[in-house]
Scaffold this motif. Structure first.
Motif, PDB file in Angstrom:
ATOM      1  N   ALA A  14       0.810  -1.217   0.000  1.00  0.00           N
ATOM      2  CA  ALA A  14       0.000   0.000   0.000  1.00  0.00           C
ATOM      3  C   ALA A  14       0.844   1.268   0.000  1.00  0.00           C
ATOM      4  O   ALA A  14       0.400   2.312  -0.441  1.00  0.00           O
ATOM      5  CB  ALA A  14      -0.933   0.001   1.201  1.00  0.00           C
ATOM      6  N   ASP A  15       2.070   1.174   0.488  1.00  0.00           N
ATOM      7  CA  ASP A  15       2.909   2.371   0.593  1.00  0.00           C
ATOM      8  C   ASP A  15       3.794   2.553  -0.636  1.00  0.00           C
ATOM      9  O   ASP A  15       4.537   1.638  -1.015  1.00  0.00           O
ATOM     10  CB  ASP A  15       3.774   2.283   1.849  1.00  0.00           C
ATOM     11  N   PRO A  16       3.742   3.741  -1.248  1.00  0.00           N
ATOM     12  CA  PRO A  16       4.512   4.021  -2.464  1.00  0.00           C
ATOM     13  C   PRO A  16       6.023   3.852  -2.256  1.00  0.00           C
ATOM     14  O   PRO A  16       6.716   3.340  -3.141  1.00  0.00           O
ATOM     15  CB  PRO A  16       4.192   5.478  -2.782  1.00  0.00           C
ATOM     16  N   SER A  17       6.524   4.265  -1.097  1.00  0.00           N
ATOM     17  CA  SER A  17       7.958   4.121  -0.833  1.00  0.00           C
ATOM     18  C   SER A  17       8.363   2.659  -0.855  1.00  0.00           C
ATOM     19  O   SER A  17       9.423   2.300  -1.377  1.00  0.00           O
ATOM     20  CB  SER A  17       8.304   4.716   0.528  1.00  0.00           C
ATOM     21  N   ARG A  18       7.502   1.820  -0.299  1.00  0.00           N
ATOM     22  CA  ARG A  18       7.839   0.392  -0.279  1.00  0.00           C
ATOM     23  C   ARG A  18       7.779  -0.201  -1.682  1.00  0.00           C
ATOM     24  O   ARG A  18       8.616  -1.040  -2.050  1.00  0.00           O
ATOM     25  CB  ARG A  18       6.910  -0.356   0.678  1.00  0.00           C
ATOM     26  N   ARG A  19       6.815   0.228  -2.479  1.00  0.00           N
ATOM     27  CA  ARG A  19       6.769  -0.265  -3.865  1.00  0.00           C
ATOM     28  C   ARG A  19       8.016   0.190  -4.615  1.00  0.00           C
ATOM     29  O   ARG A  19       8.576  -0.552  -5.411  1.00  0.00           O
ATOM     30  CB  ARG A  19       5.499   0.225  -4.563  1.00  0.00           C
ATOM     31  N   LEU A  20       8.475   1.405  -4.300  1.00  0.00           N
ATOM     32  CA  LEU A  20       9.693   1.902  -4.930  1.00  0.00           C
ATOM     33  C   LEU A  20      10.887   1.029  -4.550  1.00  0.00           C
ATOM     34  O   LEU A  20      11.726   0.689  -5.399  1.00  0.00           O
ATOM     35  CB  LEU A  20       9.933   3.346  -4.488  1.00  0.00           C
ATOM     36  N   LEU A  21      10.942   0.642  -3.280  1.00  0.00           N
ATOM     37  CA  LEU A  21      12.031  -0.232  -2.832  1.00  0.00           C
ATOM     38  C   LEU A  21      11.996  -1.556  -3.593  1.00  0.00           C
ATOM     39  O   LEU A  21      13.035  -2.071  -4.024  1.00  0.00           O
ATOM     40  CB  LEU A  21      11.926  -0.470  -1.328  1.00  0.00           C
ATOM     41  N   LEU A  22      10.806  -2.097  -3.765  1.00  0.00           N
ATOM     42  CA  LEU A  22      10.685  -3.354  -4.511  1.00  0.00           C
ATOM     43  C   LEU A  22      11.134  -3.153  -5.961  1.00  0.00           C
ATOM     44  O   LEU A  22      11.822  -4.003  -6.534  1.00  0.00           O
ATOM     45  CB  LEU A  22       9.238  -3.864  -4.471  1.00  0.00           C
ATOM     46  N   ASP A  23      10.774  -2.008  -6.521  1.00  0.00           N
ATOM     47  CA  ASP A  23      11.203  -1.708  -7.891  1.00  0.00           C
ATOM     48  C   ASP A  23      12.732  -1.658  -7.973  1.00  0.00           C
ATOM     49  O   ASP A  23      13.334  -2.181  -8.908  1.00  0.00           O
ATOM     50  CB  ASP A  23      10.619  -0.370  -8.360  1.00  0.00           C
ATOM     51  N   ARG A  24      13.339  -1.023  -6.980  1.00  0.00           N
ATOM     52  CA  ARG A  24      14.805  -0.935  -6.948  1.00  0.00           C
ATOM     53  C   ARG A  24      15.416  -2.333  -6.876  1.00  0.00           C
ATOM     54  O   ARG A  24      16.380  -2.627  -7.582  1.00  0.00           O
ATOM     55  CB  ARG A  24      15.255  -0.105  -5.740  1.00  0.00           C
ATOM     56  N   LEU A  25      14.847  -3.174  -6.031  1.00  0.00           N
ATOM     57  CA  LEU A  25      15.392  -4.528  -5.892  1.00  0.00           C
ATOM     58  C   LEU A  25      15.115  -5.357  -7.138  1.00  0.00           C
ATOM     59  O   LEU A  25      15.877  -6.274  -7.474  1.00  0.00           O
ATOM     60  CB  LEU A  25      14.794  -5.218  -4.661  1.00  0.00           C
ATOM     61  N   PHE A  26      14.027  -5.028  -7.810  1.00  0.00           N
ATOM     62  CA  PHE A  26      13.732  -5.722  -9.061  1.00  0.00           C
ATOM     63  C   PHE A  26      14.790  -5.374 -10.097  1.00  0.00           C
ATOM     64  O   PHE A  26      15.291  -6.248 -10.813  1.00  0.00           O
ATOM     65  CB  PHE A  26      12.350  -5.318  -9.573  1.00  0.00           C
ATOM     66  N   ALA A  27      15.163  -4.103 -10.125  1.00  0.00           N
ATOM     67  CA  ALA A  27      16.180  -3.652 -11.081  1.00  0.00           C
ATOM     68  C   ALA A  27      17.552  -4.196 -10.716  1.00  0.00           C
ATOM     69  O   ALA A  27      18.347  -4.543 -11.585  1.00  0.00           O
ATOM     70  CB  ALA A  27      16.215  -2.126 -11.130  1.00  0.00           C
ATOM     71  N   GLU A  28      17.831  -4.262  -9.409  1.00  0.00           N
ATOM     72  CA  GLU A  28      19.153  -4.720  -8.973  1.00  0.00           C
ATOM     73  C   GLU A  28      19.011  -5.460  -7.653  1.00  0.00           C
ATOM     74  O   GLU A  28      18.887  -4.844  -6.597  1.00  0.00           O
ATOM     75  CB  GLU A  28      20.095  -3.505  -8.828  1.00  0.00           C
ATOM     76  N   ASN A  29      19.086  -6.749  -7.718  1.00  0.00           N
ATOM     77  CA  ASN A  29      18.863  -7.583  -6.542  1.00  0.00           C
ATOM     78  C   ASN A  29      20.091  -7.604  -5.644  1.00  0.00           C
ATOM     79  O   ASN A  29      21.207  -7.420  -6.110  1.00  0.00           O
ATOM     80  CB  ASN A  29      18.535  -9.012  -7.003  1.00  0.00           C
ATOM     81  N   GLY A  30      19.868  -7.791  -4.340  1.00  0.00           N
ATOM     82  CA  GLY A  30      20.989  -7.947  -3.411  1.00  0.00           C
ATOM     83  C   GLY A  30      21.597  -6.657  -2.914  1.00  0.00           C
ATOM     84  O   GLY A  30      22.766  -6.627  -2.532  1.00  0.00           O
TER      85      GLY A  30
END
Lengths: 108, 108
Positions: A14-30
């Motif tokens: 529900a939180d945009p910041s958290r979705r952004l974090l997931l997007d970042r990890l999607f782009a670059e894992n680890g």
DNA sequence: TGATTATGCAACCATGAGGTTGCATGTCAA
DNA sequence: TTGACATGCAACCTCATGGTTGCATAATCA
């Protein structure tokens, strides 16, 4: 307790910041916490809290390497939510639309 | 403003009561506020607020028939969220899992 | 060893979300 | 017309959430 798990996932997403974090990890894992903080406009502790919520929802897995905490994306919960909640609305999407249309026309 | 719209949808879906309301409308479309209140363990006004949030997210469409307000499910926003956010995690699900596995193995 | 770096933990604060109650408004039916 | 019914509007309360700051701990590096 499927319901509880889904609650956590929905709440986490529900939180945009958290979705952004997931997007970042999607782009670059680890990535480390420090890495993830770089592009966030909030304190390290705030980011850490968000990651903790993502962790509780099992959307993110972590692994310690020395003093660094590495974060890995886990797409499984997203898949589960998609499969057991979203999918049912998907399949009947067109049916419901036409249904809505005919009902509205019938009333007016 | 796609982002804002998605925010509303994600936020609307975050609450279990609202997902329950959507489930009810999925099972039986075109229910009144009174109908929807029947199985909810909260006041009519609380349910009304939830429905307003679903309406702002365009997940629910309404139509007045006399003094009754009919509620219709609109699955389009769910589909959009699925298509432009969830789908990308779906497609790479297996890839990411194997990627995580190899990374974890590499570290230990 | 000592300084620096990466992170955790805890207290605190402001705001918004979810809920309530009370009253107002408009529609239907006798 | 009058009373009952379906809903809206507004004020209010409580508590969870998202954010902060300060300090503690553990690992790395010179």
């Amino acid at each position: 307790m499927k319901g509880r798990d889904d609650d956590r996932v929905f709440a986490a997403l529900a939180d945009p910041s958290r979705r952004l974090l997931l997007d970042r990890l999607f782009a670059e894992n680890g990535l480390t916490l420090g890495n993830l903080c770089e592009r966030m406009k909030m304190s390290r502790q705030a980011v850490s809290k968000h990651l903790a919520i993502l962790e509780r929802a099992r959307l993110v897995t972590t692994h310690w390497r020395g003093r660094e905490k590495l974060h890995y994306l886990n797409p499984v919960p997203i898949h589960q939510v998609q499969a057991r909640w979203i999918a049912k609305f998907e399949t009947d999407r067109l049916d419901l639309l036409s249904d809505l249309k005919t009902r509205l026309e019938r009333k007016s």
